[in-house]
Design an enzyme around this catalytic site. Structure first.
Site, short mmCIF file in Angstrom:
data_model
loop_
_atom_site.label_atom_id
_atom_site.label_comp_id
_atom_site.label_asym_id
_atom_site.label_seq_id
_atom_site.Cartn_x
_atom_site.Cartn_y
_atom_site.Cartn_z
CG MET A 185 -1.40 -0.05 -0.22
SD MET A 185 -3.00 0.65 -0.72
CE MET A 185 -3.18 -0.05 -2.37
CG ASP A 186 2.21 -6.41 1.80
OD1 ASP A 186 2.57 -6.32 0.62
OD2 ASP A 186 2.99 -6.34 2.77
CB VAL A 187 -4.33 -6.00 -0.74
CG1 VAL A 187 -5.85 -5.99 -0.72
CG2 VAL A 187 -3.79 -4.57 -0.74
CG PHE B 66 -3.72 -8.13 6.18
CD1 PHE B 66 -3.85 -8.95 7.28
CD2 PHE B 66 -4.82 -7.90 5.38
CE1 PHE B 66 -5.07 -9.55 7.58
CE2 PHE B 66 -6.05 -8.50 5.67
CZ PHE B 66 -6.17 -9.33 6.78
#
Length: 254
Positions: free
Chosen positions: A129-131, A141
């Site tokens: 999870m790119d956050v 994102f």
């Protein structure tokens, strides 16, 4: 006995090893295979390699590069980038990679997590999870931080676990390359949502940042990019990693 893991994360861009700041302005720092050889000598706990071009360009993973890295690597290897089918999971695991990471594909097709876990085993499925922080929430994102999903990080981590993810990686876009420390509020939010092994990426600038992460969260993966490829205040490129005794002392002090 389970122990915290200290994990270098290597980003591959146009065939070279790069480092970004805020998921932007990739700086060339070397050859990926040479970096793997150096990390072998340093006896790292685990290595994460992400092709940051594949998903954005809509292409398959670079299987030749993956095969070469897996052949060189003497530690557990996780690969991510361009993976979107069960067959790709299976092929990559067949090349000798222990873990396969997905981000955009997990968002676009959550059932892929379950199908891949059934094919290659839950332990090999990593959801990344790119956050980015947006006011009081953390939003997931994809596509190198360029596409907002509207998904809350903690809620998506919980869902990924239910679907069969064996591990969750939470990567702070805001902290990426800043070397000012992990976003511990983000980690607390995600840690409270899942019981799966959790790896944290984005922001580590010194070994005490890792010690602080372990001190609060215990058995966890502490991943970093800049910390292990830059040295000194001028960020000279020098691949580094704590020696075994220093690493043991670091964990013991946490």
């Amino acid at each position: 006995m389970l122990r915290p893991r200290i994990i270098p994360c290597l980003l591959v861009h146009k065939g070279g090893l790069v480092k970004t700041v805020g998921f932007d302005k990739p700086k060339y720092v070397g050859d990926p295979l040479n970096a793997v050889r150096i990390f072998n000598e340093k006896e790292v706990d685990e290595l994460m390699v992400v092709d940051i071009d594949a998903t954005r360009e809509g292409r398959d993973p670079d299987y030749a590069l993956i095969r070469s890295m897996a052949a060189e690597c003497r530690m557990p290897l996780a690969y991510g980038g361009g993976v979107r089918t069960v067959e790709q999971f299976q092929r990559i695991v067949g090349l000798g990679v222990e873990k396969v990471a997905v981000s955009a594909a997990a968002v676009n097709d959550p059932a892929l997590i379950t199908a891949a876990a059934e094919r290659v085993g839950r332990q090999s499925i990593v959801v990344v999870m790119d956050v980015r922080r947006k006011r009081s929430k953390w939003e997931v994102f994809t596509h190198n931080g360029t596409r907002a999903t509207g998904l809350d990080a903690a809620e998506f981590a919980r869902r990924a676990e239910q679907l069969g993810a064996g591990e969750i990686v939470v990567n702070s876009i805001d902290q990426d390359g800043q070397m000012k420390g992990y976003d511990l509020d983000l980690v607390r939010s995600v840690r409270g949502a899942t019981s799966r092994p959790l790896t944290v990426l984005g922001g580590a600038g010194k070994l005490t940042d890792i010690a602080g992460l372990v001190r609060e969260f215990g058995i966890i993966g502490a991943a970093a990019g800049s910390l292990f490829v830059f040295k000194g205040i001028y960020r000279a490129v020098l691949i580094n990693y704590p020696q075994r005794a220093d690493k043991d002392a670091l964990i013991a002090s946490a």
